[in-house]
Design a protein around this motif. Sequence first.
Motif, PDB file in Angstrom:
ATOM      1  N   ILE A  72      45.264  32.734-106.387  1.00  0.00           N
ATOM      2  CA  ILE A  72      46.075  33.221-105.264  1.00  0.00           C
ATOM      3  C   ILE A  72      45.333  33.001-103.947  1.00  0.00           C
ATOM      4  O   ILE A  72      45.918  32.557-102.947  1.00  0.00           O
ATOM      5  CB  ILE A  72      46.436  34.705-105.472  1.00  0.00           C
ATOM      6  N   ASN A  73      44.032  33.342-103.964  1.00  0.00           N
ATOM      7  CA  ASN A  73      43.236  33.174-102.734  1.00  0.00           C
ATOM      8  C   ASN A  73      43.146  31.710-102.326  1.00  0.00           C
ATOM      9  O   ASN A  73      43.108  31.372-101.131  1.00  0.00           O
ATOM     10  CB  ASN A  73      41.827  33.740-102.925  1.00  0.00           C
ATOM     11  N   GLN A  74      43.093  30.828-103.320  1.00  0.00           N
ATOM     12  CA  GLN A  74      42.988  29.388-103.037  1.00  0.00           C
ATOM     13  C   GLN A  74      44.348  28.728-102.888  1.00  0.00           C
ATOM     14  O   GLN A  74      44.427  27.520-102.617  1.00  0.00           O
ATOM     15  CB  GLN A  74      42.213  28.709-104.176  1.00  0.00           C
ATOM     16  N   ASN A  75      45.406  29.512-103.117  1.00  0.00           N
ATOM     17  CA  ASN A  75      46.787  29.013-103.027  1.00  0.00           C
ATOM     18  C   ASN A  75      46.984  27.767-103.909  1.00  0.00           C
ATOM     19  O   ASN A  75      47.597  26.782-103.501  1.00  0.00           O
ATOM     20  CB  ASN A  75      47.148  28.702-101.565  1.00  0.00           C
ATOM     21  N   ASN A  76      46.444  27.883-105.165  1.00  0.00           N
ATOM     22  CA  ASN A  76      46.521  26.785-106.117  1.00  0.00           C
ATOM     23  C   ASN A  76      47.784  26.963-106.962  1.00  0.00           C
ATOM     24  O   ASN A  76      47.794  27.672-107.971  1.00  0.00           O
ATOM     25  CB  ASN A  76      45.281  26.767-107.015  1.00  0.00           C
ATOM     26  N   GLN A  77      48.879  26.319-106.577  1.00  0.00           N
ATOM     27  CA  GLN A  77      50.175  26.532-107.228  1.00  0.00           C
ATOM     28  C   GLN A  77      50.197  25.993-108.657  1.00  0.00           C
ATOM     29  O   GLN A  77      50.836  26.561-109.547  1.00  0.00           O
ATOM     30  CB  GLN A  77      51.284  25.842-106.413  1.00  0.00           C
ATOM     31  N   GLN A  80      48.771  28.553-110.909  1.00  0.00           N
ATOM     32  CA  GLN A  80      49.648  29.731-110.990  1.00  0.00           C
ATOM     33  C   GLN A  80      50.803  29.498-111.945  1.00  0.00           C
ATOM     34  O   GLN A  80      51.266  30.420-112.617  1.00  0.00           O
ATOM     35  CB  GLN A  80      50.170  30.083-109.595  1.00  0.00           C
TER      36      GLN A  80
END
Length: 595
Positions: A72-77, A80
């Motif tokens: 989430i912090n790295q916004n790695n979709q 996720q």
Amino acid sequence: MSQARQSDSTKTSVKKTPAPPLSPPKHKTLLRLLSYLKPYWWALMLTVVGFAINAGTEIWIAKLLQYITDAINQNNQSKQDLFPFIIIALFFVRGVGSFLGNYYTALVSRNLVYELRVQVFNKLLRLPSSFYLANPAGTISSKLIFDVEQVTAASTDSLKTLLRDGLTVLALMGFLLYSNWRLTLILFLVLPPILWLIRIASRRYLKLSKGIQETMGDVSHITNEVIGGYQVVKNYGGQAYEAKRFDATSKKNLRQGMKVVVTNSINTPAVQLLMAIAMAVVVWLALRPAVIDNISAGEFISYIAAAGLLSKPVRSLTDVNQKLQKGIAAGESIFALIDEPEEEDTGKLNPALSGAIHLENVSLVYPDSTVALQNFNLDIRAGETVALVGRSGAGKSSLVNLLTRTLTTSSGKITMDGMPIEDITLESLRSQIAMVNQQVVLFNTTVFNNIAYGGLAQKTQAEVELAAKDAFAHDFIMKMPHGYQSEIGAEGLQLSGGQRQRLSIARALLKDAPILILDEATSALDNESEYFIQQALDNVMKNRTTLVIAHRLTTIESADRIAVMNGGQIVEIGTHSELMQKQGHYAQMYERDFE
């Protein structure tokens, strides 16, 4: 005369009641219980595998929180999108592990109950009569039903908790040490006080568990008495008395149970409080920048989650102590019964007896110095009928118990066909003695199985019917719904007293033993029943050595000899007419009791 038998039975219990044995050390009882698990080592291995998988998933739950937070912090979709599938897979694996652990511990547990219960029951079949006279039926049945079930708490239930939650604690502690060993060491500081609390509680659990078992035995005993004597309870208005007695015993059991609850309710929160204090310190330190330097948010959350997951398994490990002590107390009770000395059989001979019995200077003295028999002498010829008469406590039933080796002589000797009775095996001796008692014992099965009971089970239908005809039982049996295959209910209570007695006589006839003992076989029966039973007794007494404990006049009059007993000795002996002419003890008894 029934009072005589009761008196003798009471004395027998006095004679044989053993001193209470010292309780073995707890660890020995536990090791003995665990020895029963050896044949199931493969199931235990699968249990370990299952709970190890379960423990591993606890780590991955904490680790998954780290990956989710960091993603989430790295916004790695892309990462996720994988998490939902990972969560499903994780809990699927967790379910498999949980199933393996729970199923195979249950398999071991139920097999342990089965094996212990069978062993205890088989032991009961081999114990001497004195054991049953010294222990109430309810106490014995409580061991077989309640205590055996409790034993699983000390073995498989505790083992399940130790494996499942112990492996989980080890896995989580390993993960915490790996993540941050300095913070984790703080958790170990609370270990000594936790162990001290567990030690104090375990002593109390063991003491209370023994009290619960004793009160459960009393509850079972009272229940058995009321069920067995329900007619007396109803006829004499004993409901209020029995209700009060049962309530008092049940309250004792309740108080013991509540003391266990109080101990557990204090012990468990105290352990959890210590864990909470350690956790609070860990969290406080973890929030200091110097401590969490170079740790990502995901690693921090993962660490705190793993530490939080420790609470439940630690609580379960604390609770296991209660189960363990309860099971150990039950194990001590069961092993005390299993270790009871069995009925001793010194005999080596298996002769075919003709029925000649010789008693020479036989004495039977109980530990309380009560003399049941004193220098008793009697010679019974094969095929002879001898009646024993005398007041209550004269020693008649004690004599019968010596002939079946339920009791052993204090001095003197008993021979059968010239052989010492001790040299004849118990099986051979008892197979050649048939008994018909006033208190008929019947079982909750068919008429056929009650007549052809035990060693007579191989008898044919024709042989059983012949015995029933000679016992004047065939006619009423054929009027029953299914004839010889009719069920007679618990203790044969669906039959009248006379019918039950005739089934008992049929059983004695079918045994066809050379020695017959009639113990008040027609007492307390109506005239019609007595007539049929007297006819049946005439049949069963033919060509047999018969020992009759005095009951009705007709059997006494027709006996070859009548022995009058008083104070454990024979004071008069002879035929009815000879004794009447003497105008002694027998004549007085005859005029007072029989006319």
